[in-house]
Design an enzyme around this catalytic site. Structure first.
Site, short mmCIF file in Angstrom:
data_model
loop_
_atom_site.label_atom_id
_atom_site.label_comp_id
_atom_site.label_asym_id
_atom_site.label_seq_id
_atom_site.Cartn_x
_atom_site.Cartn_y
_atom_site.Cartn_z
N CYS A 1 -14.97 16.04 5.22
CA CYS A 1 -13.95 15.53 6.15
C CYS A 1 -13.88 16.43 7.38
O CYS A 1 -13.11 17.39 7.42
CB CYS A 1 -12.59 15.44 5.46
SG CYS A 1 -11.33 14.62 6.48
N TYR B 1 8.85 -3.36 1.84
CA TYR B 1 9.57 -4.09 2.88
C TYR B 1 9.79 -5.53 2.43
O TYR B 1 10.21 -6.38 3.21
CB TYR B 1 8.77 -4.06 4.19
CG TYR B 1 8.44 -2.65 4.62
CD1 TYR B 1 9.36 -1.87 5.32
CD2 TYR B 1 7.20 -2.08 4.30
CE1 TYR B 1 9.06 -0.57 5.70
CE2 TYR B 1 6.90 -0.77 4.67
CZ TYR B 1 7.82 -0.03 5.38
OH TYR B 1 7.52 1.26 5.74
N THR C 1 7.34 -6.81 -4.66
CA THR C 1 5.95 -6.32 -4.76
C THR C 1 5.77 -5.25 -5.84
O THR C 1 4.73 -4.60 -5.88
CB THR C 1 5.50 -5.75 -3.40
OG1 THR C 1 6.33 -4.62 -3.07
CG2 THR C 1 5.59 -6.79 -2.31
N GLU D 1 0.25 -2.87 6.01
CA GLU D 1 0.15 -3.06 4.57
C GLU D 1 -1.09 -2.39 4.01
O GLU D 1 -1.07 -1.85 2.89
CB GLU D 1 0.16 -4.56 4.24
CG GLU D 1 1.51 -5.22 4.52
CD GLU D 1 1.49 -6.74 4.40
OE1 GLU D 1 2.47 -7.30 3.88
OE2 GLU D 1 0.49 -7.36 4.82
#
Length: 450
Positions: free
Chosen positions: A45, A345, A356, A421
């Site tokens: 990274c 949300y 969810t 999302e």
């Protein structure tokens, strides 16, 4: 900032990051940044390696250390083995790794050490609320593989580590391994590698939050993407209704479904993870660069025993151990785990008012599944119903081989979902992966102490 799409989580993340790097703790500031470099280098990274090389110098670190791991003090080099295992195969960590070797004599100046806190783990902290699992079960986990003893992290001597120092190092290593997953998962790149002024990947072609791009999958792509959303909605509703009806599933069937899910997780093909074009500023911090994640369900190989989550829990064991040896960080980690797990949300793509919770639980438990952690009270059949193949490929790649993540696999899953999302998915991956690695590492520390 990508995390800024979720302000509640960002606040919790920054509090933890600030405590790890800037507040009082067992390790000097420059060594904390060097450990971050070592961790990020395991996943190639360059974004995080470059960031912490600059921070390392700003807090007074020696430029000579940045020539490579071989130029760092022996005490830091002794972390290499546990860094490697935590990054790629945390299930192999045993208490012998906490006693890591000091075979070679060190020429480094003496390091500050603290009292060894070896002894029974006595915790005055109340049990932590755990939103992920019930508490039951017994037995030993998958970290019991016999490995050669690697003496000296906690052995008396100038290169030894106190338990407090080691716990801070373990938290830093797991934090930056997981953060590397988030960086690659969102396509975050250093300024010199950014194209067209974008610092991360754009939303999927059919997302409501962006216009279609050259990545569009044809005229039928938008229709297919919308159908994916409707299918997912219907499956979530069905699962929630079944839970309300309390349909029984035997423990034997749950165990079978977990083993099936482990087998089906062989979706990302193995390949050489050594990049011949690996940047020199990353290669110099790597030893054994070919070492990487290895599926533990490959045919013809004996699989390590499964880590049963009820046997060593974050709330009853990991949290209290960290708070004893590294005060305050346990509370912040606990808050961060709960914030991301409960973050919602109540929306999915174009739908509002959606529960969810079953989807978030499936994602979290699938990440733990690919690292060999099983929840006795979870039906892994839900994973297959809620996570389509492209999403599974993405999750396993980001969690296990983040350096292999591509824009293509990011665009192929959840094609009609908002960019925020998809970022939420990456936050769940980050924290689930960190908790999984921490559980293996802290269990080894606990066994060393008792």
């Amino acid at each position: 900032m990508v995390m800024g799409l979720h302000p509640q989580y960002l606040s919790s993340f920054w509090k933890t990051q600030y405590l790890l790097l800037c507040m009082d703790g067992p390790l000097p500031y420059h060594k904390r940044h060097y450990i971050a470099i070592m961790a990020a280098a395991r996943h190639r990274c360059s974004y995080l390696v470059g960031l912490h090389m600059r921070e390392f110098l700003q807090v007074g670190g020696s430029p000579a250390w940045l020539q490579g791991l071989h130029c760092a003090p022996q005490k830091l080099r002794n972390l290499n083995e546990i860094n490697k295992l935590l990054a790629h195969r945390p299930w192999l960590i045993t208490k012998e790794h906490i006693e890591v070797r000091a075979d070679a004599a060190s020429t480094d100046p003496p390091q500050d050490t603290q009292t060894d806190l070896r002894g029974p783990l006595l915790c005055a902290q109340p049990p932590r609320f755990n939103p992920f699992r019930a508490e039951r079960g017994s037995g030993m986990g998958r970290g019991d593989l016999p490995l050669a003893g690697l003496w000296a992290l906690l052995r008396p001597g100038q290169d030894s580590w106190s338990l407090a120092e080691l716990v801070q190092a373990l938290v830093l290593l797991t934090h930056y391994h997981s953060l590397a997953s988030f960086v690659f998962g969102c396509g975050i790149r250093p300024e010199g590698e950014q194209d067209l002024g974008s610092s991360c990947w754009a939303p999927s072609p059919h997302s409501n939050s962006s216009p279609a791009s050259g990545d569009s999958m044809g005229d039928s792509g938008g229709t297919d993407a919308m159908q994916e959303v409707e299918v997912l909605m219907a499956r979530m509703k069905l699962l929630q209704e079944n839970q309300l009806e309390e349909e029984g599933v035997t423990q034997e069937e749950m165990a079978t479904r977990f083993e099936l899910e482990k087998t089906e997780s062989l979706l990302v093909p193995s390949s050489s993870i050594l990049d011949p074009s690996l940047q020199s500023n990353i290669r110099c911090f790597l030893e054994d660069p070919e070492f990487g994640y290895k599926d533990f369900t490959r045919r013809g190989e004996q699989a390590p025993p499964t880590f049963r989550a009820q046997d060593y829990t974050w709330e009853d064991h990991g949290y209290s151990l960290i708070n004893r040896l590294y005060p305050d960080v346990g509370q912040l980690l606990d808050e961060k785990f709960q914030v991301v797990y409960n973050l919602t949300y109540n929306t999915i793509a174009m739908h509002c008012g959606v529960d969810t919770s079953v989807l978030r639980r499936a994602i979290w438990n699938y990440v733990h599944c690919v690292f060999g952690i099983r929840y006795d009270d979870y039906d892994y059949g839900e994973v297959n119903q809620l996570l389509e193949r492209n999403l599974k490929v993405y999750i396993k790649t980001v969690a296990c081989y983040p350096e292999r993540t591509t824009k293509q696999i990011y665009a192929q899953f959840w094609r009609h979902f908002k960019h925020s999302e998809k970022v939420h998915i990456n936050l769940l991956l980050l924290e689930a992966r960190m908790q999984a690695a921490l559980l293996y590492a802290l269990r080894a520390v606990t066994r060393y102490m008792t």
